[in-house]
Design a protein around this motif. Structure first.
Motif, PDB file in Angstrom:
ATOM      1  N   TRP A  15     -26.995  29.756  49.114  1.00  0.00           N
ATOM      2  CA  TRP A  15     -26.616  29.071  47.872  1.00  0.00           C
ATOM      3  C   TRP A  15     -26.969  29.935  46.675  1.00  0.00           C
ATOM      4  CZ3 TRP A  15     -24.582  24.254  46.511  1.00  0.00           C
ATOM      5  CH2 TRP A  15     -24.809  23.831  45.210  1.00  0.00           C
ATOM      6  N   SER A  16     -26.022  30.170  45.769  1.00  0.00           N
ATOM      7  CA  SER A  16     -26.281  30.960  44.570  1.00  0.00           C
ATOM      8  C   SER A  16     -25.649  30.277  43.360  1.00  0.00           C
ATOM      9  CB  SER A  16     -25.714  32.368  44.737  1.00  0.00           C
ATOM     10  OG  SER A  16     -25.923  33.114  43.563  1.00  0.00           O
ATOM     11  N   LEU A  17     -26.499  29.808  42.470  1.00  0.00           N
ATOM     12  CA  LEU A  17     -26.081  29.187  41.207  1.00  0.00           C
ATOM     13  C   LEU A  17     -27.132  29.557  40.165  1.00  0.00           C
ATOM     14  CD1 LEU A  17     -24.236  27.268  39.559  1.00  0.00           C
ATOM     15  CD2 LEU A  17     -25.635  25.375  40.407  1.00  0.00           C
ATOM     16  N   PRO A  18     -27.115  30.816  39.696  1.00  0.00           N
ATOM     17  CA  PRO A  18     -28.171  31.269  38.799  1.00  0.00           C
ATOM     18  C   PRO A  18     -28.134  30.653  37.405  1.00  0.00           C
ATOM     19  CG  PRO A  18     -26.515  32.970  39.068  1.00  0.00           C
ATOM     20  CD  PRO A  18     -26.169  31.873  40.014  1.00  0.00           C
ATOM     21  N   LYS A  19     -26.964  30.281  36.926  1.00  0.00           N
ATOM     22  CA  LYS A  19     -26.807  29.665  35.604  1.00  0.00           C
ATOM     23  C   LYS A  19     -25.557  28.794  35.645  1.00  0.00           C
ATOM     24  CE  LYS A  19     -27.411  31.858  31.842  1.00  0.00           C
ATOM     25  NZ  LYS A  19     -27.149  32.719  30.704  1.00  0.00           N
ATOM     26  N   ASN A  20     -25.315  28.056  34.579  1.00  0.00           N
ATOM     27  CA  ASN A  20     -24.091  27.249  34.578  1.00  0.00           C
ATOM     28  C   ASN A  20     -22.862  28.094  34.261  1.00  0.00           C
ATOM     29  OD1 ASN A  20     -25.006  27.383  31.858  1.00  0.00           O
ATOM     30  ND2 ASN A  20     -23.758  25.607  31.343  1.00  0.00           N
ATOM     31  N   TYR A  21     -23.054  29.354  33.852  1.00  0.00           N
ATOM     32  CA  TYR A  21     -21.980  30.352  33.798  1.00  0.00           C
ATOM     33  C   TYR A  21     -22.611  31.711  34.037  1.00  0.00           C
ATOM     34  CZ  TYR A  21     -23.569  30.722  28.920  1.00  0.00           C
ATOM     35  OH  TYR A  21     -24.325  30.861  27.782  1.00  0.00           O
ATOM     36  N   TYR A  22     -21.911  32.568  34.782  1.00  0.00           N
ATOM     37  CA  TYR A  22     -22.496  33.855  35.138  1.00  0.00           C
ATOM     38  C   TYR A  22     -21.430  34.827  35.630  1.00  0.00           C
ATOM     39  CZ  TYR A  22     -22.402  31.988  39.950  1.00  0.00           C
ATOM     40  OH  TYR A  22     -22.018  31.452  41.145  1.00  0.00           O
ATOM     41  N   ARG A  23     -21.823  36.088  35.705  1.00  0.00           N
ATOM     42  CA  ARG A  23     -20.956  37.165  36.173  1.00  0.00           C
ATOM     43  C   ARG A  23     -21.374  37.557  37.579  1.00  0.00           C
ATOM     44  NH1 ARG A  23     -19.164  42.619  33.160  1.00  0.00           N
ATOM     45  NH2 ARG A  23     -18.656  43.863  34.997  1.00  0.00           N
ATOM     46  N   LEU A  24     -20.378  37.896  38.389  1.00  0.00           N
ATOM     47  CA  LEU A  24     -20.617  38.332  39.750  1.00  0.00           C
ATOM     48  C   LEU A  24     -19.719  39.527  40.022  1.00  0.00           C
ATOM     49  CD1 LEU A  24     -21.948  37.716  42.509  1.00  0.00           C
ATOM     50  CD2 LEU A  24     -20.038  36.181  42.956  1.00  0.00           C
ATOM     51  N   ASP A  25     -20.286  40.658  40.412  1.00  0.00           N
ATOM     52  CA  ASP A  25     -19.540  41.858  40.766  1.00  0.00           C
ATOM     53  C   ASP A  25     -19.644  42.065  42.270  1.00  0.00           C
ATOM     54  OD1 ASP A  25     -18.654  42.909  38.142  1.00  0.00           O
ATOM     55  OD2 ASP A  25     -20.798  43.049  37.755  1.00  0.00           O
ATOM     56  N   LEU A  26     -18.500  42.186  42.937  1.00  0.00           N
ATOM     57  CA  LEU A  26     -18.478  42.320  44.398  1.00  0.00           C
ATOM     58  C   LEU A  26     -17.647  43.523  44.830  1.00  0.00           C
ATOM     59  CD1 LEU A  26     -17.930  38.597  45.356  1.00  0.00           C
ATOM     60  CD2 LEU A  26     -20.066  39.877  45.470  1.00  0.00           C
ATOM     61  N   PRO A  27     -18.150  44.330  45.788  1.00  0.00           N
ATOM     62  CA  PRO A  27     -19.549  44.383  46.191  1.00  0.00           C
ATOM     63  C   PRO A  27     -20.416  44.924  45.060  1.00  0.00           C
ATOM     64  CG  PRO A  27     -18.315  46.138  47.268  1.00  0.00           C
ATOM     65  CD  PRO A  27     -17.330  45.325  46.484  1.00  0.00           C
ATOM     66  N   ALA A  28     -21.681  44.662  45.117  1.00  0.00           N
ATOM     67  CA  ALA A  28     -22.584  44.984  44.012  1.00  0.00           C
ATOM     68  C   ALA A  28     -22.677  46.490  43.733  1.00  0.00           C
ATOM     69  CB  ALA A  28     -23.976  44.423  44.297  1.00  0.00           C
ATOM     70  N   ASP A  29     -22.634  47.303  44.787  1.00  0.00           N
ATOM     71  CA  ASP A  29     -22.833  48.745  44.592  1.00  0.00           C
ATOM     72  C   ASP A  29     -21.622  49.447  43.975  1.00  0.00           C
ATOM     73  OD1 ASP A  29     -21.422  48.295  46.949  1.00  0.00           O
ATOM     74  OD2 ASP A  29     -22.265  50.034  47.973  1.00  0.00           O
TER      75      ASP A  29
END
Length: 91
Positions: free
Chosen positions: A37-51
């Motif tokens: 489960w990942s919900l760090p904030k009510n809005y956020y950025r996610l880059d996939l894959p991270a590297d």
């Protein structure tokens, strides 16, 4: 078994009559970092894959009916900043 991370965002059901439900869900990621489960904030950025990202996902809280004007403005400012930053080929 569906063994992958769940990068979630709050929905209208998270702001229903149960006061504090959204806060509990937001706190879960911090309290249980080992889970999927990942919900760090009510809005956020996610880059996939991270590297070496191929996709940038901008998760937004579209529940404007429960957000006050300051929260709405903060999210809009964040979105403008994110759109001006470098991103993966797909956003």
């Amino acid at each position: 078994v569906f063994d992958c991370p769940f990068h979630v965002i709050l929905g209208n059901h998270d702001y229903d009559d149960q006061k504090g439900k959204a806060d509990v869900e937001l706190a879960y990621t911090t309290a249980h970092p080992q889970t999927r489960w990942s919900l760090p904030k009510n809005y956020y950025r996610l880059d996939l894959p991270a590297d070496k990202p191929l996709v940038t996902i901008l998760q937004l809280d579209s529940n404007y009916h429960v957000l006050d004007k300051a929260a709405q403005k903060a999210q809009e400012t964040w979105m403008e900043e994110e759109l001006s930053r470098d991103r993966a080929p797909w956003t």
